[in-house]
Motif scaffolding. Structure first.
Motif, short mmCIF file in Angstrom:
data_model
loop_
_atom_site.label_atom_id
_atom_site.label_comp_id
_atom_site.label_asym_id
_atom_site.label_seq_id
_atom_site.Cartn_x
_atom_site.Cartn_y
_atom_site.Cartn_z
N ASP A 39 1.00 -1.16 0.04
CA ASP A 39 -0.10 0.05 0.03
C ASP A 39 0.85 1.33 0.25
O ASP A 39 0.35 2.37 0.34
CB ASP A 39 -0.98 0.06 1.22
CG ASP A 39 -0.27 0.06 2.42
OD1 ASP A 39 1.04 -0.33 2.64
OD2 ASP A 39 -0.86 0.14 3.65
N GLN A 42 -0.66 4.37 -1.65
CA GLN A 42 -1.79 4.87 -0.76
C GLN A 42 -1.29 5.79 0.23
O GLN A 42 -1.76 6.89 0.79
CB GLN A 42 -2.63 3.80 -0.53
CG GLN A 42 -3.72 4.48 0.31
CD GLN A 42 -4.75 3.16 0.88
OE1 GLN A 42 -4.48 2.08 0.53
NE2 GLN A 42 -5.81 3.40 1.61
N VAL A 43 -0.36 5.12 1.07
CA VAL A 43 0.27 5.95 1.88
C VAL A 43 1.08 7.21 1.64
O VAL A 43 0.73 8.11 2.34
CB VAL A 43 1.34 4.88 2.83
CG1 VAL A 43 2.30 5.73 3.71
CG2 VAL A 43 0.61 3.99 3.31
N GLU A 45 0.15 9.26 -0.99
CA GLU A 45 -0.87 9.92 -1.42
C GLU A 45 -1.49 10.35 -0.13
O GLU A 45 -1.76 11.76 -0.31
CB GLU A 45 -1.82 9.20 -2.30
CG GLU A 45 -2.87 9.95 -2.66
CD GLU A 45 -4.04 9.19 -3.64
OE1 GLU A 45 -5.43 9.57 -3.66
OE2 GLU A 45 -3.52 8.42 -4.46
N THR A 46 -1.65 9.68 0.70
CA THR A 46 -2.33 10.29 2.04
C THR A 46 -1.41 11.33 2.75
O THR A 46 -1.72 12.33 2.91
CB THR A 46 -2.68 8.96 3.06
OG1 THR A 46 -3.59 8.04 2.43
CG2 THR A 46 -3.19 9.56 4.29
N GLY A 49 -1.49 14.46 0.83
CA GLY A 49 -2.76 15.18 1.25
C GLY A 49 -2.85 15.80 2.41
O GLY A 49 -3.76 16.80 2.49
N THR A 50 -1.80 15.54 3.46
CA THR A 50 -1.95 16.33 4.65
C THR A 50 -1.17 17.52 4.78
O THR A 50 -0.30 17.69 3.95
CB THR A 50 -1.61 15.16 5.80
OG1 THR A 50 -0.25 15.11 5.63
CG2 THR A 50 -2.37 13.80 5.79
#
Length: 90
Positions: A39, A42-43, A45-46, A49-50
């Motif tokens: 993942d 996804q990590v 990207e997260t 996004g913060t």
């Protein structure tokens, strides 16, 4: 992660395992092992996004002279004057 918490955790880990080849604070393990879990994208990207330090709120207008869209969708130029850049000040 506040610096004092980071330093305390790192020093504690070094005291427990002074011969460790890698020191990982608990908060980084989800990223460190994300590729093995499958993942990673996804990590990342997260994380991207913060905004943990509120930088987006401070730079929402963009760099000086940047072309921005007004509320009506038409381009406009930032009114901030260009900042002087000095390479010797680094």
């Amino acid at each position: 992660m506040p610096l004092d918490e980071f330093v305390t955790e790192v020093i504690g880990l070094i005291e427990i395992r002074p011969d460790a080849k890698e020191i990982q604070v608990k908060r980084v393990k989800f990223l460190r092992h994300s590729e093995a879990r499958g993942d990673y994208d996804q990590v990342v990207e997260t994380l991207n996004g913060t905004d943990p330090h509120g930088k987006q709120a401070r730079t929402a207008r963009g760099p000086p002279g940047a072309r921005l869209l007004s509320s009506r969708g038409s381009p406009r130029t930032s009114r901030r004057p260009p900042a002087a850049v000095s390479r010797s000040g680094w």
